[in-house]
Scaffold this motif. Structure first.
Motif, PDB file in Angstrom:
ATOM      1  N   GLN A 170       0.817  -1.220   0.000  1.00 27.80           N
ATOM      2  CA  GLN A 170       0.000   0.000   0.000  1.00 27.80           C
ATOM      3  C   GLN A 170       0.857   1.279   0.000  1.00 27.80           C
ATOM      4  O   GLN A 170       0.497   2.285  -0.570  1.00 27.80           O
ATOM      5  CB  GLN A 170      -0.865  -0.037   1.251  1.00 27.80           C
ATOM      6  CG  GLN A 170      -2.021   0.904   1.263  1.00 27.80           C
ATOM      7  CD  GLN A 170      -2.784   0.743   2.570  1.00 27.80           C
ATOM      8  OE1 GLN A 170      -2.288   1.100   3.639  1.00 27.80           O
ATOM      9  NE2 GLN A 170      -3.982   0.192   2.497  1.00 27.80           N
ATOM     10  N   ARG A 171       2.013   1.200   0.648  1.00 31.47           N
ATOM     11  CA  ARG A 171       2.837   2.400   0.825  1.00 31.47           C
ATOM     12  C   ARG A 171       3.996   2.534  -0.166  1.00 31.47           C
ATOM     13  O   ARG A 171       4.718   3.529  -0.120  1.00 31.47           O
ATOM     14  CB  ARG A 171       3.455   2.387   2.230  1.00 31.47           C
ATOM     15  CG  ARG A 171       2.452   2.521   3.333  1.00 31.47           C
ATOM     16  CD  ARG A 171       3.142   2.397   4.677  1.00 31.47           C
ATOM     17  NE  ARG A 171       2.225   2.600   5.776  1.00 31.47           N
ATOM     18  CZ  ARG A 171       2.568   2.557   7.051  1.00 31.47           C
ATOM     19  NH1 ARG A 171       3.827   2.300   7.385  1.00 31.47           N
ATOM     20  NH2 ARG A 171       1.681   2.754   8.002  1.00 31.47           N
ATOM     21  N   LYS A 172       4.196   1.504  -1.006  1.00 30.22           N
ATOM     22  CA  LYS A 172       5.450   1.480  -1.778  1.00 30.22           C
ATOM     23  C   LYS A 172       5.657   2.729  -2.644  1.00 30.22           C
ATOM     24  O   LYS A 172       6.774   3.222  -2.743  1.00 30.22           O
ATOM     25  CB  LYS A 172       5.587   0.192  -2.595  1.00 30.22           C
ATOM     26  CG  LYS A 172       4.576   0.006  -3.675  1.00 30.22           C
ATOM     27  CD  LYS A 172       4.785  -1.329  -4.381  1.00 30.22           C
ATOM     28  CE  LYS A 172       3.765  -1.463  -5.481  1.00 30.22           C
ATOM     29  NZ  LYS A 172       3.668  -2.819  -6.010  1.00 30.22           N
ATOM     30  N   HIS A 173       4.557   3.251  -3.220  1.00 31.65           N
ATOM     31  CA  HIS A 173       4.727   4.434  -4.076  1.00 31.65           C
ATOM     32  C   HIS A 173       5.082   5.664  -3.243  1.00 31.65           C
ATOM     33  O   HIS A 173       5.920   6.463  -3.645  1.00 31.65           O
ATOM     34  CB  HIS A 173       3.470   4.688  -4.905  1.00 31.65           C
ATOM     35  CG  HIS A 173       3.196   3.580  -5.868  1.00 31.65           C
ATOM     36  ND1 HIS A 173       4.089   3.250  -6.872  1.00 31.65           N
ATOM     37  CD2 HIS A 173       2.172   2.703  -5.964  1.00 31.65           C
ATOM     38  CE1 HIS A 173       3.611   2.215  -7.551  1.00 31.65           C
ATOM     39  NE2 HIS A 173       2.454   1.853  -7.015  1.00 31.65           N
ATOM     40  N   ALA A 174       4.449   5.778  -2.076  1.00 29.69           N
ATOM     41  CA  ALA A 174       4.757   6.920  -1.202  1.00 29.69           C
ATOM     42  C   ALA A 174       6.221   6.868  -0.776  1.00 29.69           C
ATOM     43  O   ALA A 174       6.925   7.894  -0.772  1.00 29.69           O
ATOM     44  CB  ALA A 174       3.845   6.906   0.021  1.00 29.69           C
ATOM     45  N   TYR A 175       6.708   5.685  -0.428  1.00 27.68           N
ATOM     46  CA  TYR A 175       8.116   5.558  -0.031  1.00 27.68           C
ATOM     47  C   TYR A 175       9.040   5.938  -1.185  1.00 27.68           C
ATOM     48  O   TYR A 175       9.960   6.729  -1.035  1.00 27.68           O
ATOM     49  CB  TYR A 175       8.424   4.118   0.405  1.00 27.68           C
ATOM     50  CG  TYR A 175       7.922   3.738   1.786  1.00 27.68           C
ATOM     51  CD1 TYR A 175       8.090   4.582   2.878  1.00 27.68           C
ATOM     52  CD2 TYR A 175       7.299   2.509   2.016  1.00 27.68           C
ATOM     53  CE1 TYR A 175       7.647   4.226   4.147  1.00 27.68           C
ATOM     54  CE2 TYR A 175       6.853   2.143   3.280  1.00 27.68           C
ATOM     55  CZ  TYR A 175       7.032   3.010   4.343  1.00 27.68           C
ATOM     56  OH  TYR A 175       6.591   2.654   5.599  1.00 27.68           O
ATOM     57  N   LYS A 176       8.762   5.353  -2.363  1.00 25.39           N
ATOM     58  CA  LYS A 176       9.639   5.585  -3.527  1.00 25.39           C
ATOM     59  C   LYS A 176       9.624   7.047  -3.953  1.00 25.39           C
ATOM     60  O   LYS A 176      10.652   7.617  -4.296  1.00 25.39           O
ATOM     61  CB  LYS A 176       9.204   4.706  -4.709  1.00 25.39           C
ATOM     62  CG  LYS A 176       9.689   3.287  -4.614  1.00 25.39           C
ATOM     63  CD  LYS A 176      11.186   3.193  -4.941  1.00 25.39           C
ATOM     64  CE  LYS A 176      11.674   1.762  -4.766  1.00 25.39           C
ATOM     65  NZ  LYS A 176      13.104   1.660  -4.476  1.00 25.39           N
ATOM     66  N   ASN A 177       8.423   7.641  -3.949  1.00 29.92           N
ATOM     67  CA  ASN A 177       8.324   9.038  -4.385  1.00 29.92           C
ATOM     68  C   ASN A 177       9.056   9.986  -3.451  1.00 29.92           C
ATOM     69  O   ASN A 177       9.573  11.013  -3.873  1.00 29.92           O
ATOM     70  CB  ASN A 177       6.861   9.476  -4.493  1.00 29.92           C
ATOM     71  CG  ASN A 177       6.171   8.822  -5.664  1.00 29.92           C
ATOM     72  OD1 ASN A 177       6.835   8.343  -6.587  1.00 29.92           O
ATOM     73  ND2 ASN A 177       4.856   8.770  -5.622  1.00 29.92           N
ATOM     74  N   ALA A 178       9.095   9.619  -2.175  1.00 33.45           N
ATOM     75  CA  ALA A 178       9.742  10.500  -1.206  1.00 33.45           C
ATOM     76  C   ALA A 178      11.265  10.354  -1.236  1.00 33.45           C
ATOM     77  O   ALA A 178      11.991  11.291  -0.904  1.00 33.45           O
ATOM     78  CB  ALA A 178       9.230  10.189   0.204  1.00 33.45           C
ATOM     79  N   ALA A 179      11.736   9.178  -1.641  1.00 33.88           N
ATOM     80  CA  ALA A 179      13.162   8.856  -1.463  1.00 33.88           C
ATOM     81  C   ALA A 179      14.089   9.529  -2.472  1.00 33.88           C
ATOM     82  O   ALA A 179      13.785   9.601  -3.659  1.00 33.88           O
ATOM     83  CB  ALA A 179      13.347   7.345  -1.560  1.00 33.88           C
ATOM     84  N   ASP A 180      15.212  10.017  -1.966  1.00 37.41           N
ATOM     85  CA  ASP A 180      16.280  10.472  -2.864  1.00 37.41           C
ATOM     86  C   ASP A 180      17.167   9.282  -3.230  1.00 37.41           C
ATOM     87  O   ASP A 180      17.849   9.288  -4.244  1.00 37.41           O
ATOM     88  CB  ASP A 180      17.146  11.530  -2.152  1.00 37.41           C
ATOM     89  CG  ASP A 180      16.365  12.816  -1.924  1.00 37.41           C
ATOM     90  OD1 ASP A 180      15.852  13.359  -2.919  1.00 37.41           O
ATOM     91  OD2 ASP A 180      16.246  13.250  -0.763  1.00 37.41           O
ATOM     92  N   PHE A 181      17.150   8.279  -2.376  1.00 37.47           N
ATOM     93  CA  PHE A 181      18.064   7.160  -2.545  1.00 37.47           C
ATOM     94  C   PHE A 181      17.524   5.974  -1.739  1.00 37.47           C
ATOM     95  O   PHE A 181      16.951   6.174  -0.669  1.00 37.47           O
ATOM     96  CB  PHE A 181      19.437   7.597  -1.999  1.00 37.47           C
ATOM     97  CG  PHE A 181      20.488   6.538  -2.026  1.00 37.47           C
ATOM     98  CD1 PHE A 181      20.909   5.983  -3.224  1.00 37.47           C
ATOM     99  CD2 PHE A 181      21.072   6.079  -0.845  1.00 37.47           C
ATOM    100  CE1 PHE A 181      21.884   5.001  -3.245  1.00 37.47           C
ATOM    101  CE2 PHE A 181      22.054   5.106  -0.860  1.00 37.47           C
ATOM    102  CZ  PHE A 181      22.467   4.568  -2.066  1.00 37.47           C
TER     103      PHE A 181
END
Ligand code: S3P
Length: 175
Positions: free
Chosen positions: A138-149
């Motif tokens: 459920q959260r994978k896109h939120a994590y990826k979108n937020a991450a610089d790395f």
């Protein structure tokens, strides 16, 4: 510039964060610990007594405050990236490092951690491993979108993760 560790529970944010802060001689701030000392309550009791929405509000205020700091290593709670406002605040003066791990490894780490039963609220009514799989999906896109790395911590030692983060953080400066 702060270095902010994001990601699901059990991906190593606190352990890596403390080590990273030591290596860089920076202060380490864990947003959950900060909330617990500010409110005098455990995260679990905030969830149980006041509800998740109330926790998310305290978490957003805490993140807004912590984001004003500089040169810190900050570990953000696993659900912090769900609010765009939090991501915006953290990114304002922070390099966001996403720590990932397989659901099975997260499950092993969490169940071996004695704090889990006392301090970690359940986030769904699912069984622990199913909850982990469900929320990561459920959260994978939120994590990826937020991450610089992103670093997968499943099979890497904390020391190696710290070294990798230091290389990545310094990269833009070396260009
Ligand atoms: C949560 C993760 C926890 C804590 C709270 C909610 C989540 O932080 O903020 O229990 O929604 O994933 P950690 O990731 O530091 O355990």
């Amino acid at each position: 510039m702060n270095i902010v560790l994001i990601g699901f529970r059990g991906t190593g944010k606190s352990t890596v964060g403390r080590l990273l802060a030591n290596r860089l001689e920076r202060d380490f701030v864990d947003s959950d610990k900060y909330i617990e000392s500010a409110t005098g309550k455990t995260i679990k009791s905030i969830f149980e007594e006041d509800g998740e929405e109330s926790f998310r509000k305290i978490e957003a205020d805490t993140i807004a405050e912590l984001s004003k700091a500089d040169n810190k290593v900050i570990s953000a709670g696993g659900g912090a990236v769900l609010k765009e406002e939090n991501v915006r605040n953290l990114k304002d003066n922070g390099f966001l490092v996403l720590l990932e791990a397989t659901p099975e490894i997260i499950h092993n780490r969490i169940t071996q951690d004695e704090k889990t039963t006392q301090q970690r609220p359940s986030l769904t009514d699912k069984k622990p491993l199913d909850e982990i799989k469900h929320l990561i999906e459920q959260r994978k896109h939120a994590y990826k979108n937020a991450a610089d790395f992103t670093i997968n911590t499943s099979y890497v030692s904390c020391e190696d993760i710290v070294s990798e983060i230091i290389i990545m953080v310094n990269k833009p400066l070396n260009k």
